[in-house]
Design a protein around this motif. Structure first.
Motif, PDB file in Angstrom:
ATOM      1  N   MET A   1       0.848  -1.176   0.000  1.00 37.07           N
ATOM      2  CA  MET A   1       0.000   0.000   0.000  1.00 37.07           C
ATOM      3  C   MET A   1       0.895   1.241   0.000  1.00 37.07           C
ATOM      4  O   MET A   1       1.846   1.326   0.761  1.00 37.07           O
ATOM      5  N   THR A   2       0.573   2.189  -0.842  1.00 34.41           N
ATOM      6  CA  THR A   2       1.336   3.439  -0.887  1.00 34.41           C
ATOM      7  C   THR A   2       0.973   4.310   0.315  1.00 34.41           C
ATOM      8  O   THR A   2      -0.048   4.086   0.983  1.00 34.41           O
ATOM      9  N   ILE A   3       1.788   5.310   0.564  1.00 43.01           N
ATOM     10  CA  ILE A   3       1.490   6.250   1.654  1.00 43.01           C
ATOM     11  C   ILE A   3       0.174   6.977   1.373  1.00 43.01           C
ATOM     12  O   ILE A   3      -0.633   7.186   2.279  1.00 43.01           O
ATOM     13  N   ASP A  71       8.594  10.748   1.284  1.00 38.41           N
ATOM     14  CA  ASP A  71       9.118   9.404   1.567  1.00 38.41           C
ATOM     15  C   ASP A  71       8.854   8.933   2.993  1.00 38.41           C
ATOM     16  O   ASP A  71       8.636   7.749   3.207  1.00 38.41           O
ATOM     17  N   GLY A  72       8.854   9.843   3.955  1.00 38.84           N
ATOM     18  CA  GLY A  72       8.692   9.450   5.356  1.00 38.84           C
ATOM     19  C   GLY A  72       7.298   9.623   5.903  1.00 38.84           C
ATOM     20  O   GLY A  72       7.082   9.498   7.102  1.00 38.84           O
ATOM     21  N   GLY A  73       6.310   9.907   5.045  1.00 36.21           N
ATOM     22  CA  GLY A  73       4.949  10.081   5.540  1.00 36.21           C
ATOM     23  C   GLY A  73       4.178  11.080   4.717  1.00 36.21           C
ATOM     24  O   GLY A  73       4.308  11.145   3.503  1.00 36.21           O
ATOM     25  N   VAL A 100       5.461   7.854   8.682  1.00 39.39           N
ATOM     26  CA  VAL A 100       5.145   6.481   8.306  1.00 39.39           C
ATOM     27  C   VAL A 100       6.455   5.713   8.127  1.00 39.39           C
ATOM     28  O   VAL A 100       7.350   6.173   7.419  1.00 39.39           O
ATOM     29  N   THR A 101       6.548   4.558   8.779  1.00 35.01           N
ATOM     30  CA  THR A 101       7.704   3.684   8.642  1.00 35.01           C
ATOM     31  C   THR A 101       7.217   2.267   8.362  1.00 35.01           C
ATOM     32  O   THR A 101       6.338   1.770   9.077  1.00 35.01           O
ATOM     33  N   ASP A 102       7.758   1.652   7.345  1.00 36.24           N
ATOM     34  CA  ASP A 102       7.388   0.282   6.966  1.00 36.24           C
ATOM     35  C   ASP A 102       5.872   0.126   6.828  1.00 36.24           C
ATOM     36  O   ASP A 102       5.295  -0.873   7.269  1.00 36.24           O
ATOM     37  N   ILE A 108       2.009  11.037  14.860  1.00 43.35           N
ATOM     38  CA  ILE A 108       1.181  12.111  14.319  1.00 43.35           C
ATOM     39  C   ILE A 108       1.379  13.324  15.209  1.00 43.35           C
ATOM     40  O   ILE A 108       1.271  13.229  16.437  1.00 43.35           O
ATOM     41  N   ASP A 109       1.676  14.450  14.590  1.00 47.41           N
ATOM     42  CA  ASP A 109       1.683  15.742  15.276  1.00 47.41           C
ATOM     43  C   ASP A 109       0.497  16.503  14.719  1.00 47.41           C
ATOM     44  O   ASP A 109       0.484  16.849  13.535  1.00 47.41           O
TER      45      ASP A 109
END
Length: 133
Positions: A1-3, A71-73, A100-102, A108-109
């Motif tokens: 699944m994509t971000i 890339d990271g979320g 998001v990781t793996d 969440i902020d």
């Protein structure tokens, strides 16, 4: 699944009151920070708030969504809308910075416009007062 797909699924699950799906998208040690009280919640604490929100706000929807995926979320700006149990219309502008990781949400902020949170705080206060009687 994509971000992007993860983000879509996450917010659709919140709108539907589907805590199981929301839980499955969080890493076990995820944290959720809120600007209005400067506190950090665990996943379980956040799920309790989301269950309360689902019971308290009818027609809960994320509107006017602007999202930037990286890339990271992702970063998302939106307006959370709905109708409270007393008939008050809710409209809360907010922005979330999501890590998001793996394929799992790790952090969440959340920055909500506190000037628009009054109706939710009033409903919560009435609920606490009723439980104390």
């Amino acid at each position: 699944m994509t971000i992007e797909e993860l983000a879509d699924r996450f917010f659709m699950a919140i709108e539907a009151g589907d805590g199981g799906t929301v839980r499955a998208m969080y890493a076990d040690d995820a944290v959720i920070w809120h600007n209005e009280d400067r506190t950090t919640q665990t996943v379980d604490e956040n799920l309790r708030v989301l269950r309360w929100l689902s019971r308290t706000v009818a027609a809960l929807r994320y509107r006017d969504i602007h999202r930037i995926v990286h890339d990271g979320g992702f970063v998302q700006q939106h307006v959370l809308t709905g109708v409270l149990t007393d008939g008050t219309e809710l409209s809360i502008p907010a922005a979330l910075f999501v890590t998001v990781t793996d394929g799992m949400i790790c952090r969440i902020d959340e920055y909500a416009d506190s000037a628009h949170l009054g109706p939710l705080y009033a409903i919560a206060a009435r609920g606490r007062a009723a439980r104390m009687q």
